[in-house]
Design an enzyme around this catalytic site. Structure first.
Site, PDB file in Angstrom:
ATOM      1  N   HIS A  67      -8.921   5.988  -6.751  1.00 56.70           N
ATOM      2  CA  HIS A  67     -10.239   6.502  -6.419  1.00 56.70           C
ATOM      3  C   HIS A  67     -10.858   7.266  -7.582  1.00 56.70           C
ATOM      4  CE1 HIS A  67      -8.280   6.867  -2.211  1.00 56.70           C
ATOM      5  NE2 HIS A  67      -8.745   5.647  -2.397  1.00 56.70           N
ATOM      6  N   TYR A 136      -5.232  19.187  -3.329  1.00 55.22           N
ATOM      7  CA  TYR A 136      -6.260  18.908  -4.322  1.00 55.22           C
ATOM      8  C   TYR A 136      -7.224  20.089  -4.375  1.00 55.22           C
ATOM      9  CZ  TYR A 136      -5.338  14.109  -2.638  1.00 55.22           C
ATOM     10  OH  TYR A 136      -4.787  12.938  -2.213  1.00 55.22           O
TER      11      TYR A 136
END
Length: 187
Positions: A67, A136
């Site tokens: 991604h 993240y």
């Protein structure tokens, strides 16, 4: 004492960094600093720019990725809070001296290393342990209209995933090719 509790390694992709903290063990277990704004700033990162924290849990063999984000891109700090993953970066920045190259880094709950993923990089990983929790820290709010994706098994990238795939999302299975993304980025 700044810098003594964390080593910073530059990776083969321009701008990608690996922050490796020192672990302090005793009879209770261990302690480690997982983030230090001053050390990040010493390496050109603005800790205040990170606006979102997210976490995923994956079972062994799961692949998430590859991604990225269009437009200004998206910077990330990524770490494995539990278990281990093999994390891949692919440079998707036209004009970058490392464009098209990839690097793999093991992130785990032993070293607690943080991977800095600069904007314009495709990112993905495979869970190596029974369960892996990945955290993240992201510098932009998510905008699905800017999502970029390349299939994890694209033959032009030939990423060496270490385990058979046990799970992957429909979105990742339907991702385009590296060749298609390169054409889109060149336009």
């Amino acid at each position: 004492m700044r810098g003594t509790d964390m080593r910073v390694d530059r990776l083969e992709i321009e701008g990608a960094l690996l922050f490796v903290p020192a672990l302090h063990h005793d009879d209770r277990g261990f302690f480690t600093r997982t983030f230090d704004a001053a050390i990040a700033a010493d390496h050109g990162l603005d800790h205040a720019a990170f606006v979102q924290d997210s976490q995923s849990r994956s079972r062994q063999g799961t692949i998430r990725g590859m991604h990225g984000r269009a437009g200004r891109g998206e910077a990330k700090l990524v770490r494995a809070a539990h278990g281990a993953v093999l994390d891949f970066l692919v440079d998707a920045r036209p004009g970058s001296p490392t464009f098209g190259s990839h690097v793999a880094v093991r992130l785990d709950d032993v070293s607690f290393a943080h991977l800095y993923v600069p904007p314009g990089i495709l990112h993905g990983y495979q869970a190596l342990t029974e369960h892996a929790d990945v955290c993240y820290r992201i510098d932009r709010e998510h905008d699905p209209a800017e999502d970029l994706a390349v299939r994890y098994d694209d033959p032009d990238l030939a990423l060496p995933w270490p385990l058979p795939v046990s799970a992957i999302s429909e979105r990742d299975l339907s991702a385009g090719s590296w060749k298609e993304l390169r054409s889109r980025l060149a336009a």
